[in-house]
Design an enzyme around this catalytic site. Structure first.
Site, PDB file in Angstrom:
ATOM      1  N   LYS A 109      37.162  30.860  39.835  1.00 20.98           N
ATOM      2  CA  LYS A 109      37.967  29.691  39.483  1.00 20.98           C
ATOM      3  C   LYS A 109      38.381  28.855  40.694  1.00 20.98           C
ATOM      4  O   LYS A 109      38.571  27.655  40.580  1.00 20.98           O
ATOM      5  CB  LYS A 109      39.197  30.129  38.701  1.00 20.98           C
ATOM      6  CG  LYS A 109      38.850  30.564  37.280  1.00 20.98           C
ATOM      7  CD  LYS A 109      40.069  30.615  36.394  1.00 20.98           C
ATOM      8  CE  LYS A 109      39.684  30.832  34.953  1.00 20.98           C
ATOM      9  NZ  LYS A 109      39.309  32.238  34.684  1.00 20.98           N
ATOM     10  N   GLU A 165      46.725  23.641  33.109  1.00 17.20           N
ATOM     11  CA  GLU A 165      47.091  24.552  32.028  1.00 17.20           C
ATOM     12  C   GLU A 165      46.572  25.928  32.413  1.00 17.20           C
ATOM     13  O   GLU A 165      45.627  26.043  33.184  1.00 17.20           O
ATOM     14  CB  GLU A 165      46.458  24.116  30.704  1.00 17.20           C
ATOM     15  CG  GLU A 165      45.029  24.639  30.460  1.00 17.20           C
ATOM     16  CD  GLU A 165      43.981  24.101  31.431  1.00 17.20           C
ATOM     17  OE1 GLU A 165      44.215  23.031  32.031  1.00 17.20           O
ATOM     18  OE2 GLU A 165      42.929  24.759  31.594  1.00 17.20           O
ATOM     19  N   SER A 220      32.084  37.669  37.520  1.00 19.68           N
ATOM     20  CA  SER A 220      32.941  36.493  37.712  1.00 19.68           C
ATOM     21  C   SER A 220      34.273  36.802  38.385  1.00 19.68           C
ATOM     22  O   SER A 220      34.849  35.938  39.038  1.00 19.68           O
ATOM     23  CB  SER A 220      33.180  35.809  36.366  1.00 19.68           C
ATOM     24  OG  SER A 220      33.691  36.728  35.416  1.00 19.68           O
TER      25      SER A 220
HETATM   26  C1  PLP Z   1      38.774  32.636  33.472  1.00 19.24           C
HETATM   27  C2  PLP Z   1      37.752  33.654  33.670  1.00 19.24           C
HETATM   28  C3  PLP Z   1      36.565  33.661  32.906  1.00 19.24           C
HETATM   29  C4  PLP Z   1      36.302  32.717  31.764  1.00 19.24           C
HETATM   30  O1  PLP Z   1      36.252  31.360  32.112  1.00 19.24           O
HETATM   31  P1  PLP Z   1      34.865  30.584  32.168  1.00 19.24           P
HETATM   32  O2  PLP Z   1      35.282  29.153  32.312  1.00 19.24           O
HETATM   33  O3  PLP Z   1      34.142  30.844  30.894  1.00 19.24           O
HETATM   34  O4  PLP Z   1      34.121  31.082  33.345  1.00 19.24           O
HETATM   35  C5  PLP Z   1      35.606  34.617  33.189  1.00 19.24           C
HETATM   36  N1  PLP Z   1      35.796  35.536  34.155  1.00 19.24           N
HETATM   37  C6  PLP Z   1      36.919  35.572  34.899  1.00 19.24           C
HETATM   38  C7  PLP Z   1      37.060  36.618  35.949  1.00 19.24           C
HETATM   39  C8  PLP Z   1      37.939  34.635  34.692  1.00 19.24           C
HETATM   40  O5  PLP Z   1      39.045  34.682  35.425  1.00 19.24           O
END
Ligand code: PLP
Length: 392
Positions: free
Chosen positions: A90, A112, A378
């Site tokens: 992010k 948000e 992610s």
């Molecule tokens: C917020 C988040 C997501 C989901 O958000 P996307 O916009 O779909 O990427 C996925 N993995 C992690 C670790 C997150 O913090």
């Protein structure tokens, strides 16, 4: 066919666009007119790339997970977005948008947040770059996510409770939009995923596309070719997935797989699998697939992972799904948990629950030994320890 970017009106096929109240026209128009030439300028890229390298810690490793590969009898690489500063992908977007806001002359940032991860990333970027930061968060989420609320406050952000509706993410979005309408000159709204009115889906996709740019370079370095056979990522709104897919969507030979949160199961009424359950609708300013009743009431989603708990999906992904360019899997809570424990024991990496949904695809589909699979990890699992402990 070009899947990468929308047309000039923000459409990916039939999905996208900008469905906004008249009072937001000025803000959105200013962004639409300026975002591309600013973020593509040499001056912007120099500052952004320097921060990605020296502040965020990029490039993130592309790691050949040998033990996991052995278990599934194939070749699996993990793109380690969990090693970024603040623990997930992010920050790539938050930093980019706050830099853009500064160049637009803005002094005030709003955002948000649901679980608080995007709020923390935005508050971090604002602390670094010296902008005021206000984060809207549902009242219930504020109670559920106390550690992230504390982080945001320590970073200097004001956390404002959204007290209407279900008091969760979609109510926080509505509060943020109201704020933006009231402060069009001074304020930029940092949206946290590839959702919202045009140009946000494209803007956020471009900031996250660093993920697939690096994957190409790193694969080339490690195995002498740029393209894997599969890229896999989890989808909430879809930003880490858009970034992971971006430089591969126009490469026919790369298979694309998205993992959505099935919750307790698609049929259970407790799910967030939008491509399976959604119908054409408008949510938060763009036309896409939306989980809604026949008369257009948004259905409350459910997932064990707060980051995937969203009743919509970015228009980029709705288009990939409709065109069958990407294959979508629905992963249930228990399957994600199991994959998180498996990765931890096999590789010594505790993944975010969101990322564990992408890992669970390994149990759903058979891959050949020689096939190269890249999975986007992610984020890291520190924030999910309470859930993991409960299920250990
Ligand atoms: C917020 C988040 C997501 C989901 O958000 P996307 O916009 O779909 O990427 C996925 N993995 C992690 C670790 C997150 O913090």
């Amino acid at each position: 066919m070009n899947y990468k970017n929308p047309d000039e009106n923000g459409y990916y096929g039939e999905f996208g666009g900008a469905f906004i109240p008249e009072m937001l026209y000025l803000n959105i128009e200013e962004l639409q007119k300026n975002y591309l030439h600013i973020i593509e300028s040499e001056d912007f890229q120099k500052e952004y790339q320097d921060l990605l390298k020296n502040y965020v810690g990029r490039s993130t490793p592309l790691y050949l997970a040998k033990n996991l590969s052995k278990k599934y009898n194939t070749t699996i690489y993990l793109k380690r977005e969990d090693l970024n500063h603040t623990g997930a992908h992010k920050i790539n977007n938050a930093l980019g948008q706050v830099l853009l806001a500064k160049r637009l002359g803005k002094t005030r940032i709003i955002a948000e947040t649901g679980a608080g991860q995007h709020g923390v990333a935005t508050a971090t970027a604002c602390a670094l770059l010296g902008l005021e930061c206000i984060v809207y968060m549902g009242e219930i989420d504020i109670q559920r996510q106390a550690p992230n609320v504390a982080r945001m406050k320590m970073l200097g952000a004001s956390v404002v409770a959204a007290t209407s509706g279900s008091k969760t993410l979609k109510d926080a979005v509505n509060e943020a939009l109201r704020d933006w309408i009231n402060h069009p000159i001074t304020t930029h709204y940092v949206i946290g995923s590839v959702v919202g009115p045009h140009p946000f889906p494209d803007l956020v996709t471009r900031f996250q596309s660093i993920i697939s740019k690096e994957i190409k370079e790193q694969l080339n370095e490690q195995i002498g070719k740029e393209n894997p056979d599969y890229v896999i990522a989890c989808v909430g709104g879809g930003s880490n997935a858009a970034g992971t897919f971006y430089h591969f969507v126009n490469e026919k030979n790369v298979n694309i797989i998205a993992a959505e949160a099935g919750g307790l199961g698609i049929e259970s009424g407790q799910s967030a699998a939008t491509t399976f359950l959604g119908t054409l609708g408008v949510l938060h300013g763009s036309k896409s697939l939306v989980m809604q009743t026949k008369d257009g009431q948004v259905i409350e989603p459910h997932s064990i992972s707060a980051g995937l708990d969203y009743p919509g999906i970015g228009p980029f992904h709705a288009h990939l799904c409709k065109e069958k360019r990407a294959e979508f899997f629905s992963i249930n809570d228990d399957e994600a948990l199991q994959s998180a424990f498996e990765l931890t024991r096999l590789e010594g990496i505790i993944p975010a629950l969101e990322s564990a949904h992408a890992l669970a695809v390994l149990d759903k589909k058979k891959f050949n030994p020689h096939e190269i699979i890249v999975i986007c990890l992610s984020g890291r699992g520190d924030k999910d320890m309470e859930t993991y402990l409960k299920n250990l």
